[in-house]
Design a protein around this motif. Sequence first.
Motif, short mmCIF file in Angstrom:
data_model
loop_
_atom_site.label_atom_id
_atom_site.label_comp_id
_atom_site.label_asym_id
_atom_site.label_seq_id
_atom_site.Cartn_x
_atom_site.Cartn_y
_atom_site.Cartn_z
N HIS A 1 31.46 28.99 -80.22
CA HIS A 1 31.97 29.29 -78.87
C HIS A 1 33.18 30.22 -78.99
CE1 HIS A 1 29.20 26.46 -77.16
NE2 HIS A 1 29.63 25.52 -77.97
N LEU A 2 32.92 31.46 -79.36
CA LEU A 2 33.98 32.44 -79.49
C LEU A 2 34.18 33.17 -78.16
CD1 LEU A 2 33.15 34.08 -82.95
CD2 LEU A 2 34.62 32.12 -82.47
N SER A 3 35.42 33.50 -77.88
CA SER A 3 35.72 34.26 -76.67
C SER A 3 35.31 35.72 -76.88
CB SER A 3 37.23 34.19 -76.39
OG SER A 3 37.94 34.93 -77.37
N PRO A 4 35.20 36.51 -75.80
CA PRO A 4 34.92 37.93 -75.97
C PRO A 4 35.95 38.62 -76.86
CG PRO A 4 34.57 37.30 -73.69
CD PRO A 4 35.17 36.11 -74.37
N SER A 5 37.23 38.21 -76.79
CA SER A 5 38.26 38.82 -77.63
C SER A 5 38.00 38.53 -79.11
CB SER A 5 39.64 38.29 -77.24
OG SER A 5 40.09 38.87 -76.04
N GLN A 6 37.62 37.30 -79.42
CA GLN A 6 37.35 36.95 -80.81
C GLN A 6 36.13 37.69 -81.33
OE1 GLN A 6 37.35 32.71 -79.93
NE2 GLN A 6 39.00 32.39 -81.41
N ARG A 7 35.09 37.81 -80.49
CA ARG A 7 33.91 38.57 -80.91
C ARG A 7 34.25 40.04 -81.09
NH1 ARG A 7 31.38 35.78 -76.63
NH2 ARG A 7 30.85 37.71 -75.56
N ARG B 1 27.44 46.25 -79.64
CA ARG B 1 26.14 45.71 -79.24
C ARG B 1 25.79 44.47 -80.05
NH1 ARG B 1 24.79 51.25 -78.92
NH2 ARG B 1 23.89 51.22 -81.01
N THR B 2 26.11 44.50 -81.33
CA THR B 2 25.82 43.34 -82.18
C THR B 2 26.59 42.12 -81.72
OG1 THR B 2 25.41 44.78 -84.09
CG2 THR B 2 25.89 42.47 -84.55
N ALA B 3 27.85 42.31 -81.34
CA ALA B 3 28.71 41.19 -80.94
C ALA B 3 28.56 40.82 -79.48
CB ALA B 3 30.17 41.54 -81.23
N GLY B 4 27.86 41.64 -78.71
CA GLY B 4 27.68 41.33 -77.30
C GLY B 4 28.92 41.53 -76.46
N VAL B 5 29.74 42.55 -76.80
CA VAL B 5 30.95 42.86 -76.04
C VAL B 5 30.95 44.34 -75.71
CG1 VAL B 5 32.29 40.99 -77.07
CG2 VAL B 5 32.31 43.24 -78.15
N SER B 6 31.91 44.77 -74.90
CA SER B 6 31.98 46.17 -74.53
C SER B 6 32.57 47.00 -75.66
CB SER B 6 32.84 46.35 -73.27
OG SER B 6 34.19 46.08 -73.56
N GLU B 7 32.20 48.27 -75.68
CA GLU B 7 32.76 49.18 -76.69
C GLU B 7 34.26 49.33 -76.49
OE1 GLU B 7 32.02 53.71 -78.44
OE2 GLU B 7 30.70 52.89 -76.89
N ARG B 8 34.73 49.24 -75.23
CA ARG B 8 36.17 49.35 -74.97
C ARG B 8 36.93 48.23 -75.69
NH1 ARG B 8 39.81 51.08 -70.95
NH2 ARG B 8 41.87 50.36 -71.58
N LEU B 9 36.40 47.02 -75.66
CA LEU B 9 37.06 45.92 -76.36
C LEU B 9 37.08 46.15 -77.86
CD1 LEU B 9 36.01 42.60 -74.59
CD2 LEU B 9 38.15 43.85 -74.42
N GLY C 1 42.72 36.20 -70.56
CA GLY C 1 42.15 37.43 -71.10
C GLY C 1 40.71 37.68 -70.68
N TRP C 2 39.92 36.60 -70.58
CA TRP C 2 38.51 36.80 -70.22
C TRP C 2 38.37 37.29 -68.79
CZ3 TRP C 2 36.30 34.12 -66.20
CH2 TRP C 2 36.93 32.94 -65.77
N VAL C 3 39.31 36.92 -67.91
CA VAL C 3 39.26 37.42 -66.53
C VAL C 3 39.57 38.92 -66.52
CG1 VAL C 3 40.31 37.26 -64.24
CG2 VAL C 3 39.88 35.18 -65.56
#
Length: 376
Positions: free
Chosen positions: A92-98, A131-139, A202-204
């Motif tokens: 259960h990692l946050s988008p920031s951790q991913r 794409r691999t981590a399921g997050v935005s390129e900006r992050l 941060g997730w918001v």
Amino acid sequence: MSSQLPVHPFANLLPNLTEVELDELAADIALHGQREPATVWTDADDVTWLLDGRHRARAAARVGAELRTLLFEGTEDEARSLVMSLNVRRRHLSPSQRALAAGALARRQRGGVGGQSAGLPDAPTQAQAARTAGVSERLVRDASAIMRNGDEGVIRAVANGEMSVTAAAATIRATKTDRQAATALFLSHRRSSSSDSWLTPGWVIERALACLGRIDGDVAAAPELNVPAAWSLTAAEDALAVPTWANADGSPSRLWINPPYGLAGRGPQDWTQRAVAEWEAGTVESALLLLPARPGAHWQQELARFPRLEFRGHLTFEPGVGNAARDRWDAGTRAEAPFASILVGVGVTANQLHRHFGDVGVVFVSYSSSGSPATA
């Protein structure tokens, strides 16, 4: 197979379990045995690496159990994808951790850390890692900036979920200096007593960035500058006193607004009225306002023509610089706000709110006297 296998750098991109979690895993292995085998992989130099399951290996060693393993026979690229898919989506990692893991992955070059050979292929691009981590390129770009400019303290704060990628990257961007200065600023933010701000989770912020497309301005910015905005107005700049909320070049801005909630007993009214006025004047293209849910308040009724999202449950705000609750937060206490929160989209459609926040709340729209949804 022995649990004393070298851990592949791919596996070390992700945060470690806490000692408590590791103890619990060891106790479970002692009682029930190892439920899931660890994954090993042999590189072109015939070195066998522990690709996935480093915590199972440590837990098994603690209780004297033999580590069960499964050999992965894919390519190096496939091995990297396997690690990310198993760990990022299993835990259960946050988008920031991913994003941090993806940023580290994108920066890996052949030769590993410190020039030591690790059998690594050339690093993927930031887009591929995102794409691999399921997050935005900006992050991932922000995460890569943290890896380049931050030191271990900043990196571990993000990896451990204590600070968002956006907050850490904003700290680094604010200094525009070397990594030592960025680290000093980060640490001073943790110790300072100059304000009593509450930081948006941060997730918001990450979802707001995706919803707006970009954040030009943060007009109620915290001292930590935790929002990835092109420009910010803190209490010292007094956003309500500046003549316009347009961008410096005069173009309409896209704003994030988390205003003070108890200003002289008026609550957010001055801020909400100003945001609507700027939007009506064309100086603000769109804005997201994070507000306390106060259905009877006059200012909330005035916002009824705009779509709003009501969050399920209560948000957990991080105490900012100088907040009396900071010590408890640093000690691990995470308390939810005592009130519900709403997110109002000025110049943002209900569909946009639902697309980016629909899984964490319910979107509401008002209806006109004709029975059709009102449009602002």
